[in-house]
Design an enzyme around this catalytic site. Structure first.
Site, PDB file in Angstrom:
ATOM      1  N   ASP A   1      40.847  51.764  47.226  1.00 38.34           N
ATOM      2  CA  ASP A   1      41.506  50.524  47.639  1.00 38.34           C
ATOM      3  C   ASP A   1      41.629  50.404  49.155  1.00 38.34           C
ATOM      4  O   ASP A   1      41.967  49.332  49.664  1.00 38.34           O
ATOM      5  CB  ASP A   1      42.921  50.438  47.041  1.00 38.34           C
ATOM      6  CG  ASP A   1      42.910  50.241  45.533  1.00 38.34           C
ATOM      7  OD1 ASP A   1      41.890  49.759  45.012  1.00 38.34           O
ATOM      8  OD2 ASP A   1      43.916  50.575  44.885  1.00 38.34           O
TER       9      ASP A   1
ATOM     10  N   ARG B   1      30.021  45.659  41.544  1.00 38.71           N
ATOM     11  CA  ARG B   1      29.212  46.889  41.543  1.00 38.71           C
ATOM     12  C   ARG B   1      28.845  47.292  40.119  1.00 38.71           C
ATOM     13  O   ARG B   1      27.672  47.582  39.821  1.00 38.71           O
ATOM     14  CB  ARG B   1      30.015  48.018  42.220  1.00 38.71           C
ATOM     15  CG  ARG B   1      29.405  49.408  42.088  1.00 38.71           C
ATOM     16  CD  ARG B   1      30.382  50.473  42.554  1.00 38.71           C
ATOM     17  NE  ARG B   1      31.633  50.463  41.793  1.00 38.71           N
ATOM     18  CZ  ARG B   1      31.804  51.037  40.615  1.00 38.71           C
ATOM     19  NH1 ARG B   1      30.795  51.667  40.014  1.00 38.71           N
ATOM     20  NH2 ARG B   1      32.968  50.995  40.002  1.00 38.71           N
TER      21      ARG B   1
ATOM     22  N   ARG C   1      41.040  40.736  34.906  1.00 39.01           N
ATOM     23  CA  ARG C   1      41.942  41.200  35.951  1.00 39.01           C
ATOM     24  C   ARG C   1      43.212  41.767  35.333  1.00 39.01           C
ATOM     25  O   ARG C   1      43.481  41.635  34.152  1.00 39.01           O
ATOM     26  CB  ARG C   1      42.315  40.036  36.886  1.00 39.01           C
ATOM     27  CG  ARG C   1      41.237  39.610  37.871  1.00 39.01           C
ATOM     28  CD  ARG C   1      40.966  40.619  38.975  1.00 39.01           C
ATOM     29  NE  ARG C   1      42.162  41.241  39.499  1.00 39.01           N
ATOM     30  CZ  ARG C   1      42.980  40.712  40.407  1.00 39.01           C
ATOM     31  NH1 ARG C   1      42.734  39.527  40.900  1.00 39.01           N
ATOM     32  NH2 ARG C   1      44.053  41.362  40.820  1.00 39.01           N
TER      33      ARG C   1
ATOM     34  N   CYS D   1      34.668  44.701  48.308  1.00 43.31           N
ATOM     35  CA  CYS D   1      34.729  44.141  46.948  1.00 43.31           C
ATOM     36  C   CYS D   1      33.724  43.017  46.742  1.00 43.31           C
ATOM     37  O   CYS D   1      33.328  42.733  45.618  1.00 43.31           O
ATOM     38  CB  CYS D   1      36.130  43.601  46.668  1.00 43.31           C
ATOM     39  SG  CYS D   1      37.304  44.871  46.207  1.00 43.31           S
TER      40      CYS D   1
END
Length: 351
Positions: free
Chosen positions: A89, A139, A157, A251
């Site tokens: 992150d 990815r 999410r 991201c």
């Protein structure tokens, strides 16, 4: 702090509020307590931007510090003394005045498939045509679309608990892809139906590793958290982060890696993909990371490697790992990686 590295008073530890974040932070605090039994620790939990925006794909939000900014603000205001993050992150360039003071021993960095109860016993390959796979990661989707063209991929999410609930209680998804590390830490190994090898799906930069972020000038805290440093993990993650920083990945573009250490050599595989996985550049390079009679980082060194201060880890080894990541990225850039990533970013923004 006295000569043993212990600080008088209470040490405040910042964390996200999710169950997984709390488990990860508790594990770091337990490790610190074992090394510094006289120290007191107070855990301060808070919500981040990434925790609050749940109706938009991570790749579309366009914010590099989705899960870290609020925690870093608290660190800057001296409301906490250290912060525990999932290393994946953390952006490869940290705000001025901050550093990662420790990268703890890495959990399994691979991706895992969790199947809907009606699909248990399957693999991705054996799922029916047009089965829907949930993932919020470009990815993962880019790599798996190419390998499994019979499957569909849709955004999902939320924290781990939320995503598993969406999988189990609705029929929207036949399976979801999650980091194996999170499932292990939540004691949900039984839900893992398939582990994806690097041949099937290279993992995210820093995946599976925990990072302890501190104020760069807070030498007492830096010395304390440095006791948690895992040299092998930090060298692998420095190479991975250097690779991504040179590519300017994040991201919003599909960048993936895999690292191993064997016989004093660090091996880094790195790749970039188009959104549908049809375009791919992938290479492996290696570098020596063990040098005889090498000096280690001392307590007065403020040398950072892609945002990481690795006290106790040899200088040459750290520099070698960072150079490996940069050189591999340069190789892919020379072969057209920038064009692939530029198109991927534009297509993602237009979605």
């Amino acid at each position: 702090m006295d000569g043993s590295g212990e600080k008088a008073g209470t040490i405040r530890v910042g964390t996200r509020k999710s169950q997984l974040a709390r488990i990860q932070t508790d594990s770091v605090v337990e490790m610190l307590k074992k090394k510094f039994p006289d120290a007191n620790f107070d855990i301060v939990a808070m919500s981040t931007t990434g925790d609050k925006i749940l109706d938009t794909a991570l790749s579309k939000i366009g914010e590099k510090s989705l899960f870290t900014k609020e925690l870093e603000n608290a660190l800057e205001r001296n409301e906490v003394d250290l912060v525990v993050h999932s290393l994946k992150d953390l952006p490869t360039t940290l705000p001025p005045g901050f550093t990662v003071g420790a990268v703890c021993k890495r959990e399994d960095p691979h991706d895992a498939v969790v199947f809907h109860p009606k699909n248990v016993g399957n693999t991705l390959n054996s799922l029916p045509e047009n089965s829907v796979i949930g993932t919020s990661s470009l990815r993962r989707a880019a790599q798996l679309k190419k390998s499994y063209p019979h499957l569909q991929f849709k955004d999902i999410r939320g924290n781990l608990n939320t995503r598993l609930k969406k999988l189990d209680e609705k029929d929207d998804f036949n399976a979801i892809i999650l980091a194996a590390a999170g499932l292990h830490r939540m004691d949900w190994e039984k839900r893992i139906g398939q582990i994806l090898s690097p041949e099937e799906c290279l993992y995210a930069v820093g995946q599976g590793a925990l990072a302890v972020e501190v104020r760069a000038k807070d030498q007492d805290i830096l010395n304390m958290v440095g006791a948690l440093q895992d040299p092998e993990t930090v060298l692998r993650c420095i190479a991975e982060r250097a690779f991504m920083r040179k590519l300017e990945g994040g991201c919003s573009v599909p960048v993936a890696v895999s690292t191993t250490i064997k016989d004093s050599q660090l091996y880094l595989t790195g790749a970039v993909y188009s959104l549908d996985g049809s375009d791919c550049l992938k290479e492996t390079m290696q570098s020596c990371i063990v040098f005889p009679n090498e000096e280690v980082e001392g307590p007065n060194d403020d040398c950072q490697h892609v945002g990481i201060t690795a006290l106790g880890v040899p200088h040459k080894s750290l520099a070698s790992a960072e150079s490996l990541g940069t050189e591999l990225a340069d190789l892919l850039l020379s072969r057209g990686a920038k064009e692939i990533l530029t198109v991927a970013r534009q297509l993602n923004d237009a979605r």
